[in-house]
Design a protein around this motif. Structure first.
Motif, PDB file in Angstrom:
ATOM      1  N   ARG A  52       7.989   4.854  29.654  1.00 18.71           N
ATOM      2  CA  ARG A  52       6.598   5.014  29.214  1.00 18.71           C
ATOM      3  C   ARG A  52       6.238   3.917  28.224  1.00 18.71           C
ATOM      4  NH1 ARG A  52       3.605   9.177  30.101  1.00 18.71           N
ATOM      5  NH2 ARG A  52       2.498   9.027  28.131  1.00 18.71           N
ATOM      6  N   HIS A  53       5.020   3.416  28.375  1.00 22.09           N
ATOM      7  CA  HIS A  53       4.495   2.386  27.479  1.00 22.09           C
ATOM      8  C   HIS A  53       3.064   2.769  27.140  1.00 22.09           C
ATOM      9  CE1 HIS A  53       8.025   0.043  28.450  1.00 22.09           C
ATOM     10  NE2 HIS A  53       7.836   0.462  29.686  1.00 22.09           N
ATOM     11  N   VAL A  54       2.719   2.653  25.867  1.00 24.54           N
ATOM     12  CA  VAL A  54       1.401   3.093  25.403  1.00 24.54           C
ATOM     13  C   VAL A  54       0.809   2.009  24.508  1.00 24.54           C
ATOM     14  CG1 VAL A  54       0.131   4.873  24.137  1.00 24.54           C
ATOM     15  CG2 VAL A  54       2.174   5.499  25.463  1.00 24.54           C
ATOM     16  N   VAL A  55      -0.458   1.697  24.741  1.00 23.71           N
ATOM     17  CA  VAL A  55      -1.198   0.768  23.885  1.00 23.71           C
ATOM     18  C   VAL A  55      -2.489   1.470  23.473  1.00 23.71           C
ATOM     19  CG1 VAL A  55      -2.319  -1.487  23.702  1.00 23.71           C
ATOM     20  CG2 VAL A  55      -0.259  -1.230  25.125  1.00 23.71           C
ATOM     21  N   VAL A  56      -2.707   1.542  22.161  1.00 23.02           N
ATOM     22  CA  VAL A  56      -3.908   2.191  21.616  1.00 23.02           C
ATOM     23  C   VAL A  56      -4.584   1.196  20.679  1.00 23.02           C
ATOM     24  CG1 VAL A  56      -4.811   4.123  20.259  1.00 23.02           C
ATOM     25  CG2 VAL A  56      -2.767   4.455  21.682  1.00 23.02           C
ATOM     26  N   ARG A  57      -5.895   1.028  20.852  1.00 24.68           N
ATOM     27  CA  ARG A  57      -6.656   0.147  19.959  1.00 24.68           C
ATOM     28  C   ARG A  57      -7.335   0.977  18.873  1.00 24.68           C
ATOM     29  NH1 ARG A  57     -10.162  -3.930  22.690  1.00 24.68           N
ATOM     30  NH2 ARG A  57     -10.762  -2.102  23.883  1.00 24.68           N
ATOM     31  N   PHE A  58      -7.233   0.489  17.627  1.00 25.09           N
ATOM     32  CA  PHE A  58      -7.930   1.066  16.473  1.00 25.09           C
ATOM     33  C   PHE A  58      -8.845  -0.002  15.890  1.00 25.09           C
ATOM     34  CE2 PHE A  58      -4.173   3.696  16.798  1.00 25.09           C
ATOM     35  CZ  PHE A  58      -4.636   4.964  16.482  1.00 25.09           C
ATOM     36  N   GLU A  59      -9.821   0.401  15.100  1.00 23.84           N
ATOM     37  CA  GLU A  59     -10.763  -0.557  14.522  1.00 23.84           C
ATOM     38  C   GLU A  59     -10.106  -1.492  13.511  1.00 23.84           C
ATOM     39  OE1 GLU A  59     -12.876   1.868  10.882  1.00 23.84           O
ATOM     40  OE2 GLU A  59     -13.685   2.163  12.888  1.00 23.84           O
ATOM     41  N   SER A  60      -8.966  -1.075  12.940  1.00 22.97           N
ATOM     42  CA  SER A  60      -8.274  -1.907  11.949  1.00 22.97           C
ATOM     43  C   SER A  60      -6.830  -1.434  11.803  1.00 22.97           C
ATOM     44  CB  SER A  60      -8.963  -1.803  10.584  1.00 22.97           C
ATOM     45  OG  SER A  60      -8.839  -0.478  10.088  1.00 22.97           O
ATOM     46  N   ARG A  61      -6.001  -2.268  11.202  1.00 28.46           N
ATOM     47  CA  ARG A  61      -4.632  -1.842  10.923  1.00 28.46           C
ATOM     48  C   ARG A  61      -4.639  -0.676   9.944  1.00 28.46           C
ATOM     49  NH1 ARG A  61      -0.049  -5.386   8.178  1.00 28.46           N
ATOM     50  NH2 ARG A  61      -1.316  -7.026   9.099  1.00 28.46           N
TER      51      ARG A  61
END
Length: 97
Positions: A52-61
């Protein structure tokens, strides 16, 4: 500048990990996280294979770190402990263009 969670996961207990995923999805959404990739469709080129591989984008670190530290995510994470071998990093985006 946006940032990404990148996770690589080997699941050892599907039931417990499924509970983690269900709860983590809610916590991530509450912090503005957007899933860009989630699951098992991949081509392994280097390193240890994880299914399993997951990439999640957030507005900032800062927002990505806040999500990880949140009580909702930590509660979800309690289901992943002992149910998977995981690596998770937060990576800054190059730019937002």
């Amino acid at each position: 500048m946006s940032a990404f969670w990148i996770a690589h996961v080997h699941v050892t207990d599907a039931d417990r990990y499924g509970e983690y995923a269900k709860r983590a999805t809610v916590a991530i959404a509450e912090h503005g996280g957007q899933f860009l990739a989630r699951g098992g469709g991949f081509t392994q080129l280097e390193g240890p294979e994880r299914e399993r591989h997951v990439v999640v984008r957030f507005e900032s670190r800062a927002q990505a770190e806040k999500c990880y530290a949140s009580s909702a995510y930590q509660e979800a994470l309690s289901y992943a402990r002992g149910a998977a071998e995981r690596e998770l990093v937060i990576v800054d985006a190059l730019d937002d263009t």
